[in-house]
Motif scaffolding. Structure first.
Motif, short mmCIF file in Angstrom:
data_model
loop_
_atom_site.label_atom_id
_atom_site.label_comp_id
_atom_site.label_asym_id
_atom_site.label_seq_id
_atom_site.Cartn_x
_atom_site.Cartn_y
_atom_site.Cartn_z
N ILE A 329 0.84 -1.19 0.00
CA ILE A 329 0.00 0.00 0.00
C ILE A 329 0.88 1.25 0.00
N GLU A 330 0.38 2.30 -0.62
CA GLU A 330 1.12 3.54 -0.73
C GLU A 330 1.18 4.25 0.62
N CYS A 331 2.30 4.89 0.90
CA CYS A 331 2.46 5.62 2.15
C CYS A 331 3.48 6.74 1.96
N ASP A 332 3.59 7.60 2.97
CA ASP A 332 4.47 8.78 2.90
C ASP A 332 5.07 8.99 4.29
N PRO A 333 6.02 8.14 4.71
CA PRO A 333 6.39 8.07 6.12
C PRO A 333 7.47 9.04 6.61
N PHE A 334 8.27 9.64 5.72
CA PHE A 334 9.46 10.34 6.18
C PHE A 334 9.18 11.81 6.46
N THR A 335 9.54 12.26 7.67
CA THR A 335 9.27 13.62 8.12
C THR A 335 10.57 14.35 8.43
N ASN A 336 10.60 15.64 8.09
CA ASN A 336 11.81 16.42 8.34
C ASN A 336 11.67 17.25 9.61
N TYR A 337 12.56 18.21 9.80
CA TYR A 337 12.59 19.03 11.02
C TYR A 337 11.31 19.85 11.18
N GLU A 338 10.58 20.07 10.10
CA GLU A 338 9.33 20.84 10.17
C GLU A 338 8.11 19.93 10.26
N GLY A 339 8.32 18.63 10.26
CA GLY A 339 7.20 17.70 10.24
C GLY A 339 6.61 17.51 8.86
N LYS A 340 7.29 18.03 7.83
CA LYS A 340 6.82 17.87 6.45
C LYS A 340 7.41 16.62 5.82
N HIS A 341 6.87 16.29 4.64
CA HIS A 341 7.29 15.08 3.93
C HIS A 341 7.97 15.48 2.61
N PRO A 342 9.18 16.03 2.67
CA PRO A 342 9.80 16.60 1.46
C PRO A 342 10.17 15.54 0.44
N LYS A 343 10.06 15.93 -0.82
CA LYS A 343 10.45 15.05 -1.92
C LYS A 343 10.60 15.89 -3.18
N MET A 344 11.19 15.31 -4.19
CA MET A 344 11.34 16.00 -5.47
C MET A 344 10.17 15.68 -6.36
N LYS A 345 9.78 16.66 -7.20
CA LYS A 345 8.80 16.40 -8.25
C LYS A 345 9.39 16.86 -9.58
N TYR A 346 8.82 16.36 -10.66
CA TYR A 346 9.30 16.74 -11.97
C TYR A 346 8.99 18.21 -12.24
N ASN A 347 9.86 18.84 -13.02
CA ASN A 347 9.62 20.21 -13.41
C ASN A 347 8.42 20.30 -14.36
N PRO A 348 7.84 21.47 -14.53
CA PRO A 348 6.62 21.58 -15.35
C PRO A 348 6.83 21.30 -16.83
N ASN A 349 8.07 21.33 -17.30
CA ASN A 349 8.26 21.07 -18.72
C ASN A 349 8.74 19.64 -18.94
N GLY A 350 8.35 19.10 -20.07
CA GLY A 350 8.83 17.78 -20.47
C GLY A 350 9.88 17.94 -21.54
N LEU A 351 9.51 17.67 -22.76
CA LEU A 351 10.43 17.82 -23.89
C LEU A 351 10.87 19.27 -24.07
N TYR A 352 12.11 19.43 -24.54
CA TYR A 352 12.53 20.70 -25.11
C TYR A 352 12.34 20.58 -26.63
N ILE A 353 11.50 21.43 -27.20
CA ILE A 353 11.29 21.45 -28.65
C ILE A 353 12.13 22.60 -29.22
N VAL A 354 12.97 22.30 -30.21
CA VAL A 354 13.87 23.31 -30.74
C VAL A 354 13.83 23.31 -32.27
N VAL A 355 14.24 24.43 -32.84
CA VAL A 355 14.43 24.57 -34.28
C VAL A 355 15.90 24.88 -34.51
#
Length: 529
Positions: A329-355
């Motif tokens: 089952i999914e869970c989110d167990p790790f807490t930092n000094y603020e009691g938050k559950h920090p983690k990385m997420k992907y940036n808002p852009n995917g591909l770079y489209i160039v000419v």
């Protein structure tokens, strides 16, 4: 801080490409205003121009990446009305970086190219090999700019120029954790919500062996993937980071971020207590971890938020077949000094489209992307035709798709690589987008949405500079190798030797280029003030 040059962007590793020949990309672009920008009457009299577009070839049996019902539809609905012959250039997905580099260096790249790789883009920027698309977007990309938005478009700006069009990433979630609920029930513990509760559960898994596995018991499974070395421990390690300044966040490698060393010390403790498998160093691609989960040997993992739920490799489905009553089952167990559950997420852009700078079709390229921003165009490119590629719709969202091996060759589709302005299926709002994504996990739709919610909880983007960090490109391979060395040796050394081992390895890392990267980033920050 007036960090005008700083943007939050991808966590992808910056690769050193070494494209000394890329200076040859600087061909002319004086013919950007082609006949497709003329009036309808004059366009009919002129010869059509050709627009070449990169497309990934994923070697799908029976599917021709450059000639299929979708590319024909594009020609009929965009190409022909605009007096443009569309030509798709297939590039094997597994060779896309190498092939694109060769084509760019030879001035033979398609008019529209794309890549996920930050390092590739930085090298093209550095070499002057890309067209500034800003003025063309202003004139021909009104709806495209509205669809992407100014914030997202800023991720494609380098030194003030719009050198790439970033695709919109629909799904930004990256990590979640999963724990064996049946094992928790056997040892009489709840789903952990803090790091301390998680450690108690792992100790119980190790000491009480609820699966009756003996020396095959793996309370916490990680791997040693050299390309993503912290991937399967990232949530844990992020929770140990202390409060840091914005300058530290932007410039320091993880190894010297305050608190990170204590996270690694904790990993060393877990290893010494038998919570982490002693064989993790041999698993460099996660395949052994997949087998161990499916065979019921693993109590806990950190991974992509949807990993156990995926139909392929289907580890949760296989686990439930092999071990009746078992469940991750999914869970989110790790807490930092603020009691938050920090983690990385992907940036808002995917591909770079160039000419490429050598292209004479930048106007047509932006017109093509502008046309693609129409919701009906995106729906077709990402879903196909009801009754042919899928059978039903719910609230306007297609579902019950046929797989390509169930379709005749002339109906086979690629729903990800032709709608290049967006990564992920787009249905107008995020709630519908996530609901649509959940349909790809039959039987686990509700759990997918819960896991995705976890992946975004207290999540942050990774830092990124819109100027090329030359020292990072120079030392990336050397430091990537040292990342692996620090990770493996710090976890597996004797606890009494941890400080000596960690400090020595990190000092070597900084001498081998790490400090030079920090100094260059600091200089960029100062110049941006």
């Amino acid at each position: 801080m007036k960090n005008a040059k700083i943007r939050i962007a991808s966590c992808a590793l910056l690769l050193s490409i070494g494209l000394s020949t890329l200076v040859g990309c600087g061909g002319g672009s004086s013919e950007q205003a082609s006949t497709s920008g003329s009036s309808p009457d004059s366009a009919k009299k002129a010869d059509p121009v050709e627009l070449t577009v990169e497309v990934f070839d994923r070697a799908t049996p029976g599917y021709q990446a450059d000639n299929n019902f979708q590319t024909k539809w594009i020609q009929d609905n965009f190409g022909t009305p605009n007096n443009i012959n569309m030509k798709f250039i297939p590039i094997l997905r597994t060779q896309e970086v190498e092939k694109l580099n060769v084509l760019m260096a030879a001035n033979q790249a398609p008019d529209i190219c794309f890549t996920y790789n930050d390092g590739v883009i930085y090298n093209y920027v550095k070499s002057g090999g890309l067209t500034d698309l800003g003025p063309i977007l202003d004139e021909y990309g009104t709806n495209l700019k509205k669809y992407l938005g100014d914030e997202l478009l800023s991720y494609g700006k380098f030194d003030g120029k719009q050198l790439a069009v970033p695709a919109k990433r629909v799904i930004e979630g990256c990590f979640a954790a999963y724990i064996r609920k049946d094992w928790l029930d056997k040892v009489g513990l709840p789903v952990p919500k803090t790091t301390e509760e998680w450690y108690t559960a792992m100790k119980a898994f190790a000491d009480k062996d609820p699966g009756g596995l003996g020396d095959k018991n793996i309370p916490f499974a990680i791997w040693a993937d050299p390309n993503n070395i912290n991937w399967t421990s990232s949530m844990l390690l992020e929770s140990f980071k202390e409060k840091i300044t914005e300058e530290q966040r932007m410039t320091l490698p993880n190894w010297v971020v305050p608190g990170f060393k204590e996270g690694m010390r904790f990993m060393n403790k877990l290893y010494s207590e038998g919570i982490i498998s002693p064989q993790f160093t041999l698993d460099k691609d996660g395949k052994q971890m997949e087998k161990d989960i499916a065979q019921g040997r693993v109590g806990f993992i950190i991974n992509s938020y949807d990993f156990p739920l995926r139909p392929v490799p289907g580890v949760l489905t296989e686990l439930q077949k092999n071990i009746p009553g078992a469940d991750f089952i999914e869970c989110d167990p790790f807490t930092n000094y603020e009691g938050k559950h920090p983690k990385m997420k992907y940036n808002p852009n995917g591909l770079y489209i160039v000419v490429p700078k050598s292209s004479k079709r930048a106007v047509e390229a932006i017109k093509y992307l502008e046309w693609m921003s129409d919701p009906e165009v995106l729906k077709f490119l990402q879903n196909g035709i009801k009754g042919e590629q899928y059978t039903d719709e719910q609230d306007g969202i297609p579902l019950n798709f046929f797989t390509n091996d169930q379709l005749p060759d002339d109906k086979k589709a690629n729903f990800t690589d032709l709608s290049i302005i967006v990564n992920g299926k787009e249905f107008g709002d995020q709630e519908r987008n996530i609901k649509s994504a959940s349909y790809g996990y039959p039987g686990f739709e509700d759990r997918f949405q819960k896991a995705y919610e976890i992946s975004l909880t207290d999540a942050n983007y990774m830092p990124h500079f819109d100027s090329v960090i030359e020292s990072q490109a120079k030392y990336s391979k050397t430091l990537a190798d040292k990342d692996v060395e620090i990770f493996v040796k710090s976890i597996t050394c004797k606890p009494a030797d941890f400080d000596k081992t960690y400090d020595s390895l990190v000092a070597d890392y900084m001498k081998a280029g790490g400090q030079e990267i920090v100094d260059e980033k600091l200089n960029i920050l100062k110049s941006a003030k």
